[in-house]
Motif scaffolding. Sequence first.
Motif, PDB file in Angstrom:
ATOM      1  N   ARG A  96      78.269  36.438  12.349  1.00 17.57           N
ATOM      2  CA  ARG A  96      78.330  35.712  11.087  1.00 17.57           C
ATOM      3  C   ARG A  96      77.415  36.350  10.041  1.00 17.57           C
ATOM      4  NH1 ARG A  96      77.454  29.337  11.368  1.00 17.57           N
ATOM      5  NH2 ARG A  96      79.199  29.648  12.789  1.00 17.57           N
ATOM      6  N   LEU A  97      76.227  36.744  10.481  1.00 15.67           N
ATOM      7  CA  LEU A  97      75.288  37.341   9.540  1.00 15.67           C
ATOM      8  C   LEU A  97      75.764  38.725   9.087  1.00 15.67           C
ATOM      9  CD1 LEU A  97      72.654  35.974   8.578  1.00 15.67           C
ATOM     10  CD2 LEU A  97      71.432  37.719   9.856  1.00 15.67           C
ATOM     11  N   TYR A  98      76.265  39.509  10.042  1.00 11.64           N
ATOM     12  CA  TYR A  98      76.812  40.810   9.678  1.00 11.64           C
ATOM     13  C   TYR A  98      77.869  40.663   8.583  1.00 11.64           C
ATOM     14  CZ  TYR A  98      74.927  43.626  13.576  1.00 11.64           C
ATOM     15  OH  TYR A  98      74.128  44.320  14.433  1.00 11.64           O
ATOM     16  N   LEU A 104      67.436  34.649  11.288  1.00 14.93           N
ATOM     17  CA  LEU A 104      68.676  33.966  10.915  1.00 14.93           C
ATOM     18  C   LEU A 104      69.786  34.300  11.896  1.00 14.93           C
ATOM     19  CD1 LEU A 104      68.788  34.313   7.014  1.00 14.93           C
ATOM     20  CD2 LEU A 104      68.307  32.264   8.352  1.00 14.93           C
ATOM     21  N   SER A 105      69.817  35.550  12.358  1.00 14.22           N
ATOM     22  CA  SER A 105      70.858  35.946  13.314  1.00 14.22           C
ATOM     23  C   SER A 105      70.674  35.247  14.649  1.00 14.22           C
ATOM     24  CB  SER A 105      70.840  37.467  13.502  1.00 14.22           C
ATOM     25  OG  SER A 105      69.727  37.878  14.278  1.00 14.22           O
ATOM     26  N   GLU A 106      69.425  34.903  14.994  1.00  9.20           N
ATOM     27  CA  GLU A 106      69.180  34.191  16.243  1.00  9.20           C
ATOM     28  C   GLU A 106      69.691  32.763  16.182  1.00  9.20           C
ATOM     29  OE1 GLU A 106      65.022  34.477  16.860  1.00  9.20           O
ATOM     30  OE2 GLU A 106      65.019  36.660  17.117  1.00  9.20           O
ATOM     31  N   THR A 107      69.777  32.209  14.974  1.00  7.26           N
ATOM     32  CA  THR A 107      70.257  30.839  14.800  1.00  7.26           C
ATOM     33  C   THR A 107      71.761  30.790  14.589  1.00  7.26           C
ATOM     34  OG1 THR A 107      68.139  30.173  13.835  1.00  7.26           O
ATOM     35  CG2 THR A 107      70.029  28.743  13.406  1.00  7.26           C
ATOM     36  N   ASP A 114      65.841  28.578  22.808  1.00  7.46           N
ATOM     37  CA  ASP A 114      64.718  28.430  21.874  1.00  7.46           C
ATOM     38  C   ASP A 114      64.986  27.218  21.005  1.00  7.46           C
ATOM     39  OD1 ASP A 114      62.685  28.642  20.054  1.00  7.46           O
ATOM     40  OD2 ASP A 114      63.066  30.728  19.521  1.00  7.46           O
ATOM     41  N   ASP A 115      64.217  26.149  21.221  1.00  8.31           N
ATOM     42  CA  ASP A 115      64.462  24.893  20.508  1.00  8.31           C
ATOM     43  C   ASP A 115      63.682  24.780  19.202  1.00  8.31           C
ATOM     44  OD1 ASP A 115      66.249  23.850  22.439  1.00  8.31           O
ATOM     45  OD2 ASP A 115      64.551  23.346  23.734  1.00  8.31           O
ATOM     46  N   ARG A 116      62.982  25.832  18.824  1.00  4.31           N
ATOM     47  CA  ARG A 116      62.235  25.764  17.567  1.00  4.31           C
ATOM     48  C   ARG A 116      63.191  25.641  16.387  1.00  4.31           C
ATOM     49  NH1 ARG A 116      58.938  31.060  17.070  1.00  4.31           N
ATOM     50  NH2 ARG A 116      60.945  31.855  17.819  1.00  4.31           N
ATOM     51  N   PRO A 117      62.796  24.901  15.348  1.00  5.95           N
ATOM     52  CA  PRO A 117      63.626  24.851  14.143  1.00  5.95           C
ATOM     53  C   PRO A 117      63.637  26.198  13.442  1.00  5.95           C
ATOM     54  CG  PRO A 117      61.527  23.738  13.773  1.00  5.95           C
ATOM     55  CD  PRO A 117      61.596  24.054  15.240  1.00  5.95           C
ATOM     56  N   LEU A 118      64.629  26.382  12.578  1.00  8.38           N
ATOM     57  CA  LEU A 118      64.780  27.649  11.876  1.00  8.38           C
ATOM     58  C   LEU A 118      63.523  27.995  11.080  1.00  8.38           C
ATOM     59  CD1 LEU A 118      66.454  30.075  10.947  1.00  8.38           C
ATOM     60  CD2 LEU A 118      67.475  28.614   9.177  1.00  8.38           C
ATOM     61  N   SER A 119      62.889  26.993  10.473  1.00  5.19           N
ATOM     62  CA  SER A 119      61.691  27.251   9.671  1.00  5.19           C
ATOM     63  C   SER A 119      60.580  27.877  10.516  1.00  5.19           C
ATOM     64  CB  SER A 119      61.189  25.950   9.034  1.00  5.19           C
ATOM     65  OG  SER A 119      60.900  24.987  10.039  1.00  5.19           O
ATOM     66  N   SER A 120      60.453  27.429  11.768  1.00  7.91           N
ATOM     67  CA  SER A 120      59.430  27.995  12.658  1.00  7.91           C
ATOM     68  C   SER A 120      59.765  29.431  13.039  1.00  7.91           C
ATOM     69  CB  SER A 120      59.290  27.144  13.920  1.00  7.91           C
ATOM     70  OG  SER A 120      58.851  25.846  13.604  1.00  7.91           O
ATOM     71  N   LYS A 121      61.051  29.687  13.275  1.00  6.63           N
ATOM     72  CA  LYS A 121      61.465  31.054  13.610  1.00  6.63           C
ATOM     73  C   LYS A 121      61.204  32.004  12.440  1.00  6.63           C
ATOM     74  CE  LYS A 121      65.185  29.631  16.770  1.00  6.63           C
ATOM     75  NZ  LYS A 121      66.638  29.637  17.000  1.00  6.63           N
ATOM     76  N   LEU A 122      61.506  31.533  11.219  1.00 11.12           N
ATOM     77  CA  LEU A 122      61.269  32.353  10.043  1.00 11.12           C
ATOM     78  C   LEU A 122      59.773  32.617   9.855  1.00 11.12           C
ATOM     79  CD1 LEU A 122      63.779  30.867   7.440  1.00 11.12           C
ATOM     80  CD2 LEU A 122      63.746  33.213   8.285  1.00 11.12           C
ATOM     81  N   ALA A 123      58.964  31.562  10.043  1.00  7.47           N
ATOM     82  CA  ALA A 123      57.516  31.710   9.879  1.00  7.47           C
ATOM     83  C   ALA A 123      56.959  32.715  10.886  1.00  7.47           C
ATOM     84  CB  ALA A 123      56.831  30.358  10.038  1.00  7.47           C
ATOM     85  N   ILE A 139      70.166  47.349   9.469  1.00  4.93           N
ATOM     86  CA  ILE A 139      68.900  47.788  10.038  1.00  4.93           C
ATOM     87  C   ILE A 139      68.306  46.691  10.902  1.00  4.93           C
ATOM     88  CG2 ILE A 139      66.653  48.772   9.504  1.00  4.93           C
ATOM     89  CD1 ILE A 139      69.111  50.379   8.532  1.00  4.93           C
ATOM     90  N   ALA A 140      68.463  45.421  10.461  1.00  2.25           N
ATOM     91  CA  ALA A 140      67.865  44.295  11.186  1.00  2.25           C
ATOM     92  C   ALA A 140      68.443  44.158  12.581  1.00  2.25           C
ATOM     93  CB  ALA A 140      68.096  42.997  10.408  1.00  2.25           C
TER      94      ALA A 140
END
Length: 458
Positions: free
Chosen positions: A107-109, A99-102, A228-237, A147-148
Amino acid sequence: MPHHDERTPLLQEEGEEPEIIRFGKEDSGNPKAWPRSKKLANIAVIAMMAILSPLASSMFTPGINQIADDLGTSMNVVIGATTGFTVMLGFGPLVLAPLSETFGRRRLYMVCFTIFTLLQIPTALSPNVETLIAMRTLAGAFGSVGIANGGGTISDIPTIGPLFGGLIVQRLNWRWIFWILAIVCGTNTLAGFVFLKETYAPVLLDRRRREYENDGGNNKTWRFEGQDDRPLSSKLAASLMRPIRIFIQPIVLTMSFYQALVFGTTYSLYTNMQNIYSGIYGLNTEQVGLLYLFPGVGFVIAVRLLVPRIDTVYNALTKRNKGQAKPEYRLPLANIGAVLIPVSLFWFAWTVEYHTPWLASIVSTLFYGIGQVMIVNCVQNYYIDSFEKYAASAIAAGAVFRSVVGGITPLFAPLVFQKLGYGWGISVFAFLSVLIAPAPLIFYRFGDYIRERYHVEL
């Protein structure tokens, strides 16, 4: 913004490659080129997040009995609040890292740590143990953002928590642990809103790319380095599956079990320190909290004197091998932990069992602290050198496994101690540590062959 004039073509030639956006050395938008003060402000906020999350995992352990009495439940049920927090502290980064990569680090912090801070309030107000466990579990998930993305080993932080927790429980009450956490975390969150800036280069470069493309006079297409043009779902997977796939590699599987054993043992001892030193030795909660100074001193000794020697040994062995480095050269000092952990556990187990003076038993935890730091740090360094671009996945696999084991084991520890007594009960952990103690020596000798035989390609 790029300069445009009459020489800029109105239309990009068909098939022309996109222009690459990258940071220059003196680029003010490049975090590496920031002034030192700006870097230090960012580091301070992130470091506090990385400290406060695991600190909260064990801070209330000296007050477990008080919480159980106050909420009308058993000590074992209250330990479930530690289990939920610790398990989510391990699983959280698998989701939060992609999520932080997207969306960017900052924002995530800020979103996650703000929620983590607010969750301390309903935890402090918990009317029953179910609410306490639920709030703690959610806090572990959101608190894992430190930690992440904050990095660094957390092996020493669970020891500091009970030290403060014991003082708070004795002088105030257990609910003040969470009020104080809310105040400290809230202060750090406010500092984050003021000082924390985005540092993740792909997100910063993507913002610049969109600026260029939204420029009405610019018809070029742009890409940035590492896009990285992958969608978020691919990054999560990928984030969820890669650690699972690398976990079955023999080195990762064995050393992850080693780390998990250390964490499970640590949390099992910490959640029972109150019973041991109040029940057997008659110490009050504040005095029990102060006993955590002993493993804490062990951590300091290891971090100051031994951890820096990991690189010293590595460089010496590399030089002896005609300049050819091997990841296994990170392992020799792990043998210090392989010896100290079982020795200190047997020492602690039987001095407690025979009710020797409290000092004779607690001194053993100093050596346990040294051993814990050496195992965790040597393994992390070994992962980084062994798996290179997949090192993060290997570390994530170990982090999840050790968090699950570290969270679940304390639920069963009181039953083991009740059935076997502290002598044989704690010796169970010592015998397990004896069984796995040869692992650093085995991997030092055969690690290169195992890595080639079970090569990881994800």
